[in-house]
Design a protein around this motif. Structure first.
Motif, PDB file in Angstrom:
ATOM      1  N   SER A 507       0.836  -1.202   0.000  1.00 18.82           N
ATOM      2  CA  SER A 507       0.000   0.000   0.000  1.00 18.82           C
ATOM      3  C   SER A 507       0.871   1.252   0.000  1.00 18.82           C
ATOM      4  O   SER A 507       0.383   2.364  -0.220  1.00 18.82           O
ATOM      5  N   ASN A 508       2.156   1.075   0.249  1.00 18.52           N
ATOM      6  CA  ASN A 508       3.105   2.179   0.105  1.00 18.52           C
ATOM      7  C   ASN A 508       3.287   2.517  -1.369  1.00 18.52           C
ATOM      8  O   ASN A 508       3.077   1.677  -2.244  1.00 18.52           O
ATOM      9  N   THR A 509       3.720   3.729  -1.637  1.00 22.24           N
ATOM     10  CA  THR A 509       4.104   4.078  -2.996  1.00 22.24           C
ATOM     11  C   THR A 509       5.413   3.375  -3.327  1.00 22.24           C
ATOM     12  O   THR A 509       6.088   2.834  -2.445  1.00 22.24           O
ATOM     13  N   VAL A 510       5.786   3.399  -4.614  1.00 23.83           N
ATOM     14  CA  VAL A 510       7.045   2.756  -5.027  1.00 23.83           C
ATOM     15  C   VAL A 510       8.219   3.396  -4.289  1.00 23.83           C
ATOM     16  O   VAL A 510       9.142   2.703  -3.830  1.00 23.83           O
ATOM     17  N   THR A 511       8.203   4.712  -4.161  1.00 26.73           N
ATOM     18  CA  THR A 511       9.280   5.406  -3.449  1.00 26.73           C
ATOM     19  C   THR A 511       9.346   4.959  -1.999  1.00 26.73           C
ATOM     20  O   THR A 511      10.430   4.680  -1.453  1.00 26.73           O
ATOM     21  N   LEU A 513       8.164   2.174  -0.834  1.00 27.82           N
ATOM     22  CA  LEU A 513       8.457   0.746  -0.790  1.00 27.82           C
ATOM     23  C   LEU A 513       9.965   0.500  -0.777  1.00 27.82           C
ATOM     24  O   LEU A 513      10.452  -0.438  -0.128  1.00 27.82           O
ATOM     25  N   ARG A 514      10.712   1.334  -1.473  1.00 26.53           N
ATOM     26  CA  ARG A 514      12.160   1.173  -1.489  1.00 26.53           C
ATOM     27  C   ARG A 514      12.783   1.446  -0.121  1.00 26.53           C
ATOM     28  O   ARG A 514      13.849   0.949   0.212  1.00 26.53           O
ATOM     29  N   LYS A 515      12.096   2.275   0.666  1.00 25.16           N
ATOM     30  CA  LYS A 515      12.674   2.722   1.928  1.00 25.16           C
ATOM     31  C   LYS A 515      12.323   1.818   3.110  1.00 25.16           C
ATOM     32  O   LYS A 515      13.053   1.781   4.103  1.00 25.16           O
ATOM     33  N   VAL A 516      11.201   1.112   3.008  1.00 29.60           N
ATOM     34  CA  VAL A 516      10.804   0.270   4.135  1.00 29.60           C
ATOM     35  C   VAL A 516      11.632  -1.018   4.150  1.00 29.60           C
ATOM     36  O   VAL A 516      12.158  -1.455   3.115  1.00 29.60           O
ATOM     37  N   GLU A 517      11.734  -1.595   5.312  1.00 29.36           N
ATOM     38  CA  GLU A 517      12.485  -2.843   5.436  1.00 29.36           C
ATOM     39  C   GLU A 517      11.616  -4.007   4.960  1.00 29.36           C
ATOM     40  O   GLU A 517      10.471  -4.161   5.381  1.00 29.36           O
ATOM     41  N   TRP A 518      12.161  -4.824   4.065  1.00 30.95           N
ATOM     42  CA  TRP A 518      11.420  -5.947   3.516  1.00 30.95           C
ATOM     43  C   TRP A 518      11.591  -7.179   4.400  1.00 30.95           C
ATOM     44  O   TRP A 518      12.721  -7.609   4.663  1.00 30.95           O
ATOM     45  N   PRO A 519      10.491  -7.792   4.835  1.00 27.30           N
ATOM     46  CA  PRO A 519      10.597  -9.045   5.597  1.00 27.30           C
ATOM     47  C   PRO A 519      11.234 -10.123   4.735  1.00 27.30           C
ATOM     48  O   PRO A 519      11.017 -10.177   3.525  1.00 27.30           O
ATOM     49  N   ASP A 520      12.020 -10.972   5.363  1.00 20.10           N
ATOM     50  CA  ASP A 520      12.727 -12.015   4.617  1.00 20.10           C
ATOM     51  C   ASP A 520      11.772 -12.910   3.829  1.00 20.10           C
ATOM     52  O   ASP A 520      12.075 -13.318   2.695  1.00 20.10           O
ATOM     53  N   ASP A 521      10.603 -13.201   4.406  1.00 23.71           N
ATOM     54  CA  ASP A 521       9.703 -14.143   3.743  1.00 23.71           C
ATOM     55  C   ASP A 521       8.917 -13.507   2.580  1.00 23.71           C
ATOM     56  O   ASP A 521       8.193 -14.194   1.866  1.00 23.71           O
ATOM     57  N   LEU A 522       9.071 -12.176   2.365  1.00 27.36           N
ATOM     58  CA  LEU A 522       8.349 -11.502   1.280  1.00 27.36           C
ATOM     59  C   LEU A 522       9.289 -10.836   0.268  1.00 27.36           C
ATOM     60  O   LEU A 522       8.837 -10.202  -0.682  1.00 27.36           O
ATOM     61  N   GLU A 524      11.202 -11.963  -2.114  1.00 28.94           N
ATOM     62  CA  GLU A 524      11.144 -12.397  -3.513  1.00 28.94           C
ATOM     63  C   GLU A 524       9.939 -11.800  -4.247  1.00 28.94           C
ATOM     64  O   GLU A 524      10.059 -11.307  -5.368  1.00 28.94           O
ATOM     65  N   ILE A 525       8.782 -11.822  -3.596  1.00 29.20           N
ATOM     66  CA  ILE A 525       7.584 -11.319  -4.277  1.00 29.20           C
ATOM     67  C   ILE A 525       7.566  -9.793  -4.351  1.00 29.20           C
ATOM     68  O   ILE A 525       7.046  -9.212  -5.308  1.00 29.20           O
ATOM     69  N   LEU A 526       8.181  -9.131  -3.383  1.00 28.65           N
ATOM     70  CA  LEU A 526       8.158  -7.663  -3.367  1.00 28.65           C
ATOM     71  C   LEU A 526       8.934  -7.063  -4.533  1.00 28.65           C
ATOM     72  O   LEU A 526       8.656  -5.939  -4.965  1.00 28.65           O
ATOM     73  N   GLN A 527       9.893  -7.799  -5.086  1.00 27.61           N
ATOM     74  CA  GLN A 527      10.639  -7.284  -6.241  1.00 27.61           C
ATOM     75  C   GLN A 527       9.716  -7.004  -7.427  1.00 27.61           C
ATOM     76  O   GLN A 527       9.966  -6.102  -8.225  1.00 27.61           O
ATOM     77  N   PHE A 528       8.627  -7.767  -7.546  1.00 26.49           N
ATOM     78  CA  PHE A 528       7.714  -7.587  -8.673  1.00 26.49           C
ATOM     79  C   PHE A 528       7.031  -6.208  -8.637  1.00 26.49           C
ATOM     80  O   PHE A 528       6.582  -5.725  -9.670  1.00 26.49           O
ATOM     81  N   TYR A 529       6.939  -5.613  -7.456  1.00 17.72           N
ATOM     82  CA  TYR A 529       6.235  -4.330  -7.337  1.00 17.72           C
ATOM     83  C   TYR A 529       7.107  -3.145  -7.736  1.00 17.72           C
ATOM     84  O   TYR A 529       6.652  -1.998  -7.699  1.00 17.72           O
ATOM     85  N   LEU A 530       8.347  -3.445  -8.115  1.00 13.85           N
ATOM     86  CA  LEU A 530       9.219  -2.393  -8.635  1.00 13.85           C
ATOM     87  C   LEU A 530       9.312  -2.452 -10.162  1.00 13.85           C
ATOM     88  O   LEU A 530      10.002  -1.639 -10.776  1.00 13.85           O
ATOM     89  N   ILE A 531       8.609  -3.393 -10.772  1.00 12.17           N
ATOM     90  CA  ILE A 531       8.635  -3.523 -12.224  1.00 12.17           C
ATOM     91  C   ILE A 531       7.944  -2.329 -12.869  1.00 12.17           C
ATOM     92  O   ILE A 531       6.890  -1.876 -12.422  1.00 12.17           O
ATOM     93  N   ILE A 556      13.387  -2.689 -13.721  1.00 12.07           N
ATOM     94  CA  ILE A 556      13.106  -2.632 -12.294  1.00 12.07           C
ATOM     95  C   ILE A 556      13.364  -1.196 -11.852  1.00 12.07           C
ATOM     96  O   ILE A 556      14.456  -0.674 -12.050  1.00 12.07           O
ATOM     97  N   GLU A 557      12.346  -0.558 -11.316  1.00  4.53           N
ATOM     98  CA  GLU A 557      12.516   0.826 -10.881  1.00  4.53           C
ATOM     99  C   GLU A 557      13.548   0.901  -9.774  1.00  4.53           C
ATOM    100  O   GLU A 557      13.560   0.086  -8.851  1.00  4.53           O
ATOM    101  N   LYS A 558      14.409   1.873  -9.873  1.00  2.00           N
ATOM    102  CA  LYS A 558      15.412   2.076  -8.842  1.00  2.00           C
ATOM    103  C   LYS A 558      15.558   3.563  -8.589  1.00  2.00           C
ATOM    104  O   LYS A 558      15.096   4.390  -9.357  1.00  2.00           O
ATOM    105  N   GLU A 559      16.212   3.891  -7.517  1.00  3.47           N
ATOM    106  CA  GLU A 559      16.332   5.300  -7.141  1.00  3.47           C
ATOM    107  C   GLU A 559      17.171   6.058  -8.157  1.00  3.47           C
ATOM    108  O   GLU A 559      18.102   5.535  -8.733  1.00  3.47           O
TER     109      GLU A 559
END
Length: 559
Positions: A507-511, A513-522, A524-531, A556-559
């Protein structure tokens, strides 16, 4: 004679500013000079204005409306000569005062029923005046609703729904001025129009619906009504005969005649036609010249102009109250050239009443229905899916067409569109927005279309709500290159708790999303939201860990 400026902020809107069109009629009755602009018009700053009216529309257009007000208040000698009205002004007058500094008494709330509120010495009910269509010729903006009759037969609504602005804008239900007179006035002034858009908020509450329907039939909008277009030539000539002279009329007629010459098959008539047109180039007064040569041109125009009858439609554009539909009132509405019949379906609890209303409409010969569906209010995401699916089932059962228009709820006291309903999340709303963006906001009648867009089951629907926006927007592309299937593999391995956490994170924006800490179990799937789909051949971002096809239009969107 006063110089009057009418202003509409440069937001996108479907309908022309009816309030300003009525104000224009009023001031022209007073022999005032009236001009209309849309947005910030710097040419307007070159003139001195005796009075300026600025209209407003939706509250989420607050910023652009305030910017417009603040610009034009500098163009009057005294800020007391500027007035602000319209929907937003009625809903949040105090916020406008705070943002612009204009006096509260110069914000016109509700209906403009008494000209004395702007300091004039008459009591004209401006709300009941006919529309001045001519002011629309002064701007380049073209309103999607087109060149039709716009009118009300009733004002207000007795329901007072908590999500609706009508109780504030039109607190009292009443029948307005005679629709026959409204249409006849427009015909005499501007020429006839093909369709009629009525903006009544609850026409089924009319105390004498049969009498109202009788008037609409008399006005030319009975079932099976046809329209014979008189053509631009005849309309402009009518106005010339009425003594009107305006540059835009001359230009409209010149453009019409220029294109019309291609229709003329007779060499003799074409020669006569061209002689008249060429002679007009040197005329000092184009209108008088055309009147003098009417006997030569008119027979040629009549022979070659289109005389084909066109279907004519009436549209209660705000919808009718499905809870009040019964055989008696539907028998009356069915006498009209309604297309489509608009019915709201705002609450899944109204399922039975809504279905009964649709069945009743079908019994009376209505075959095309447009359905407003409110979501993000007190409903749940699954309620939206269920209401849309019900329409698909009704289409199949009754052999009719129901086009659904999901409408996202935004509180009337907010100046943005960021509200999230108690049972919704930002990601779900973005997903619905993405789906509707692909379909231009319409959920069509076909079942295959619906199930592809929203899923065959609730499980598939919730999966679509979780899907990355790019995979929704460019569904075919990502399905063909296998990206969607890879995302699905990851998603379908998640348990309910993981899916809930995923929805919160995305529910975060892409910007963000890059800043929040990604849980280890998610991770792999979270990378798709930067496409990001680029629409051209690109390579993946250098830090991408996601393994995709080499021949790809994605990055893949990046900063």
């Amino acid at each position: 004679m006063s110089r009057i400026l009418l202003v509409e902020p440069k937001y996108k809107n479907k309908y022309p500013p009816m309030g300003l069109m009525k104000i224009s009629t009023y001031h022209k009755m007073l022999q005032d000079e009236v001009h209309f602009v849309k947005g910030i018009n710097h040419d307007a700053a070159l003139m001195v204005w005796d009075r300026i009216y600025v209209t407003t529309l939706f509250t989420f257009d607050f910023a652009i409306s305030v910017k417009t007000i603040n610009y034009y208040k500098q163009l009057v000698d005294d800020v007391d000569n500027l007035y602000v009205g319209g929907i937003m002004a009625s809903l949040m007058p105090d916020k406008i005062v705070e943002a612009t500094g204009i006096d509260r008494s110069h914000i016109l709330t509700g209906l403009f029923t008494d000209a004395s509120v702007v300091g004039d010495h008459d009591r004209v009910n401006i709300d009941q005046l006919h529309l001045d269509y001519d002011i629309l010729e002064e701007i380049d903006y073209k309103y999607p609703a087109g060149d039709n009759y716009f009118a009300y037969t009733t004002r207000g609504c007795p329901n007072h729904c908590s999500f609706c602005a009508v109780p504030i804008l039109e607190p009292n239900f009443n029948v307005t001025n005679n629709i026959i007179q409204q249409i006849e006035t427009i015909n005499r002034k501007y020429g006839p129009k093909q369709h009629l858009l009525l903006l009544d908020n609850n026409v089924l509450n009319a105390p004498d619906l049969e009498a109202l329907v009788n008037d609409l039939c008399t006005a030319g909008f009975g079932r099976g009504a046809k329209y014979l277009d008189p053509g631009e030539y005849n309309i402009v000539m009518m106005r010339y005969h009425n003594g009107e002279r305006a540059t835009f009329l001359d230009k409209k007629l010149q453009a019409y005649l220029e294109s019309f010459k291609n229709r003329i098959k007779s060499k003799e008539m074409l020669e006569t036609f061209l002689q008249v047109i060429i002679g007009a180039e040197d005329a000092e007064d184009f209108a008088e010249y055309m009147l003098e040569h009417e006997t030569k041109l008119s027979p040629i125009i009549e022979k070659y102009r289109s005389k084909a009858a066109k279907a004519r439609y009436l549209d209660f554009n705000q919808g009718v109250d499905g809870r009040k539909i019964n055989d008696k009132n539907m028998a009356q509405l069915a006498r009209l050239a309604i297309r489509p019949l608009r019915i709201a379906f705002d609450d899944i609890k109204l399922k039975d009443k809504y279905c009964d209303a649709v069945h009743t409409a079908k019994r009376h010969g209505i075959k095309e229905i447009s359905n407003y569906i409110l979501f993000n209010y007190k409903d749940r995401p699954e309620d939206l899916y269920e209401r849309l699916r019900i329409n698909i089932d009704l289409n199949r059962e009754l052999g009719i067409q129901i086009f659904s228009f999901p409408m996202k709820y935004s509180p009337i006291d907010r100046t943005d569109r960021d509200y999230v309903g108690v049972y919704w999340c930002k990601k779900s709303l973005r997903a619905i927005s993405a789906i509707l963006q692909v379909t231009n906001g319409v959920v069509a009648a076909g079942s295959s279309f619906f199930y592809k867009a929203f899923g065959n089951t609730l499980e598939e629907y919730f999966e679509l709500l979780a899907m990355p926006r790019e995979l929704i927007m460019f569904r075919s592309y990502f399905e063909e290159n296998g990206t969607t299937q890879k995302w699905q593999q990851f998603y379908r391995k998640l348990d309910d708790e993981q899916k809930e956490r995923l929805m919160q994170i995305i529910s975060n924006t892409v910007t963000e999303l890059r800043k929040v800490e990604w849980p280890d179990d998610l991770k792999e799937i979270l990378q798709f939201y930067l496409i990001k789909y680029n629409g051209r051949k690109e390579i993946l971002g250098e830090h991408a860990q996601l393994s995709l096809m080499d021949d790809s239009d994605i990055v893949i969107e990046k900063e």
